[in-house]
Design an enzyme around this catalytic site. Structure first.
Site, PDB file in Angstrom:
ATOM      1  N   GLU A 110       0.762  -1.215   0.052  1.00  0.00           N
ATOM      2  CA  GLU A 110      -0.029   0.087   0.180  1.00  0.00           C
ATOM      3  C   GLU A 110       0.930   1.202   0.020  1.00  0.00           C
ATOM      4  O   GLU A 110       1.979   1.326   0.485  1.00  0.00           O
ATOM      5  CB  GLU A 110      -0.804  -0.051   1.246  1.00  0.00           C
ATOM      6  N   ASP A 114      -4.241   5.417   6.427  1.00  0.00           N
ATOM      7  CA  ASP A 114      -4.674   6.473   6.884  1.00  0.00           C
ATOM      8  C   ASP A 114      -5.617   6.063   8.191  1.00  0.00           C
ATOM      9  O   ASP A 114      -5.197   5.961   9.278  1.00  0.00           O
ATOM     10  CB  ASP A 114      -5.339   7.383   6.078  1.00  0.00           C
ATOM     11  N   THR A 115      -6.920   5.996   7.859  1.00  0.00           N
ATOM     12  CA  THR A 115      -7.782   5.431   8.962  1.00  0.00           C
ATOM     13  C   THR A 115      -7.633   3.912   9.193  1.00  0.00           C
ATOM     14  O   THR A 115      -7.770   3.439  10.344  1.00  0.00           O
ATOM     15  CB  THR A 115      -9.049   5.847   8.525  1.00  0.00           C
ATOM     16  N   GLY A 116      -7.037   3.301   8.137  1.00  0.00           N
ATOM     17  CA  GLY A 116      -6.953   1.780   8.274  1.00  0.00           C
ATOM     18  C   GLY A 116      -7.995   0.973   7.733  1.00  0.00           C
ATOM     19  O   GLY A 116      -7.850  -0.199   7.420  1.00  0.00           O
ATOM     20  N   THR A 118      -9.046   0.708   4.524  1.00  0.00           N
ATOM     21  CA  THR A 118      -8.836   0.092   3.326  1.00  0.00           C
ATOM     22  C   THR A 118      -7.923  -1.065   3.602  1.00  0.00           C
ATOM     23  O   THR A 118      -8.238  -2.354   3.178  1.00  0.00           O
ATOM     24  CB  THR A 118      -8.051   1.155   2.443  1.00  0.00           C
ATOM     25  N   LEU A 119      -6.901  -1.232   4.431  1.00  0.00           N
ATOM     26  CA  LEU A 119      -6.016  -2.025   4.685  1.00  0.00           C
ATOM     27  C   LEU A 119      -6.874  -3.503   5.409  1.00  0.00           C
ATOM     28  O   LEU A 119      -6.771  -4.534   5.038  1.00  0.00           O
ATOM     29  CB  LEU A 119      -4.785  -1.703   5.338  1.00  0.00           C
ATOM     30  N   ASP A 170      -1.379  10.921  -4.543  1.00  0.00           N
ATOM     31  CA  ASP A 170      -1.743  11.825  -5.259  1.00  0.00           C
ATOM     32  C   ASP A 170      -2.803  12.851  -4.508  1.00  0.00           C
ATOM     33  O   ASP A 170      -3.161  12.334  -3.304  1.00  0.00           O
ATOM     34  CB  ASP A 170      -2.890  11.465  -6.594  1.00  0.00           C
TER      35      ASP A 170
HETATM   36  P1  IMP Z   1      -7.856   4.633   4.705  1.00  0.00           P
HETATM   37  O1  IMP Z   1      -8.671   3.565   4.368  1.00  0.00           O
HETATM   38  O2  IMP Z   1      -8.137   5.753   5.564  1.00  0.00           O
HETATM   39  O3  IMP Z   1      -6.320   4.144   5.553  1.00  0.00           O
HETATM   40  O4  IMP Z   1      -7.078   5.379   3.406  1.00  0.00           O
HETATM   41  C1  IMP Z   1      -6.145   4.840   2.583  1.00  0.00           C
HETATM   42  C2  IMP Z   1      -6.130   5.467   1.299  1.00  0.00           C
HETATM   43  O5  IMP Z   1      -6.675   6.831   1.528  1.00  0.00           O
HETATM   44  C3  IMP Z   1      -4.900   5.514   0.561  1.00  0.00           C
HETATM   45  O6  IMP Z   1      -4.736   4.190  -0.138  1.00  0.00           O
HETATM   46  C4  IMP Z   1      -4.907   6.908  -0.224  1.00  0.00           C
HETATM   47  O7  IMP Z   1      -5.841   6.439  -1.371  1.00  0.00           O
HETATM   48  C5  IMP Z   1      -5.713   7.561   0.653  1.00  0.00           C
HETATM   49  N1  IMP Z   1      -5.159   8.860   1.398  1.00  0.00           N
HETATM   50  C6  IMP Z   1      -5.352   8.875   2.530  1.00  0.00           C
HETATM   51  N2  IMP Z   1      -4.562  10.032   3.078  1.00  0.00           N
HETATM   52  C7  IMP Z   1      -3.665  10.305   2.077  1.00  0.00           C
HETATM   53  C8  IMP Z   1      -2.689  11.326   1.587  1.00  0.00           C
HETATM   54  O8  IMP Z   1      -2.232  12.065   2.536  1.00  0.00           O
HETATM   55  N3  IMP Z   1      -2.249  11.593   0.569  1.00  0.00           N
HETATM   56  C9  IMP Z   1      -2.622  10.747  -0.572  1.00  0.00           C
HETATM   57  N4  IMP Z   1      -3.709   9.855  -0.472  1.00  0.00           N
HETATM   58  C10 IMP Z   1      -4.179   9.426   0.758  1.00  0.00           C
HETATM   59 MG    MG Z   2      -4.037   3.581  -1.827  1.00  0.00          MG
END
Ligand code: IMP
Ligand code: MG
Length: 188
Positions: A110, A114-116, A118-119, A170
């Site tokens: 990955e 960020d929040t976690g 997606t993972l 991005d």
């Molecule tokens: P999560 O599910 O909140 O952990 O988000 C993960 C996804 O959010 C990443 O794979 C990115 O696509 C997007 N994302 C979160 N923060 C950033 C950032 O600072 N820059 C670019 N993409 C981000």
């Molecule tokens: Mg991503």
């Protein structure tokens, strides 16, 4: 002649991103991660690297070329955000892996945690395909933003809660190919 786009167009930053992690630091860290992964999976058979599109494409390209173990590349695509920086929390699978990962070691690659959400979603999704193991690798993590407890087995850098671009990352599709990781202010 092409007409220059107005710098006032939506989502176009007026200033250059501020360098947070330099090209040299990224290169050194990617090498160290590849060494660690190569050692951990030695004698483990073929490793399947699953890159999460689009953000991981540069990290995956560099990381995979530094590995010294047999490996194959797969891609997966998810959508979790609208066309900007607002998190919806919901994760949607846009494209699944093409190859069969049953009975194989899988490493999710990955760009950012960020929040976690997606993972966490991806781990569960890939585990349902019956692999031998599923581990995770992320270039950067915003630790203070964590909403779910998800293990990152191989982490490049912990970063503060700022919007980062470059090295695959991005903001509204801009700045993915910057060689460094930089910080932008979305409302610049
Ligand atoms: P999560 O599910 O909140 O952990 O988000 C993960 C996804 O959010 C990443 O794979 C990115 O696509 C997007 N994302 C979160 N923060 C950033 C950032 O600072 N820059 C670019 N993409 C981000
Ligand atoms: Mg991503």
């Amino acid at each position: 002649m092409l007409r220059r786009h107005s710098m006032r167009a939506k989502n176009v930053q007026k200033s250059e991103p501020r360098v947070l992690i330099s090209e040299d630091k990224i290169r050194a860290r990617v090498r160290a991660l590849a060494k660690e992964i190569s050692a951990d999976y030695e004698n483990g058979g073929e490793l399947v690297l699953v890159g999460v599109l689009k953000g991981s494409f540069i990290f995956l390209a560099d990381l995979s070329r530094e590995l010294t173990i047999p490996r194959v590349i797969e891609f997966i695509a998810v959508s979790s955000y609208a066309n900007g920086s607002r998190s919806s929390g919901a994760v949607r699978l846009v494209m699944d892996v093409r190859g069969n990962i049953e009975g194989k070691h899988v490493l999710i690659v990955e760009d950012i945690v960020d929040t976690g959400h997606t993972l966490q979603y991806l781990i569960g999704m890939l585990e349902s395909h019956g692999p031998k193991s599923v581990k995770t690798c992320a270039l950067v993590r915003k630790a203070e933003r964590a909403e779910v407890d998800v293990d990152v087995d191989y982490l490049g850098f912990d970063i503060p809660d700022e919007w980062v671009v470059g090295y695959g990352l991005d903001y509204a599709e801009q700045n993915r190919t910057l060689p460094y990781i930089g910080v932008i202010t979305p409302d610049d």
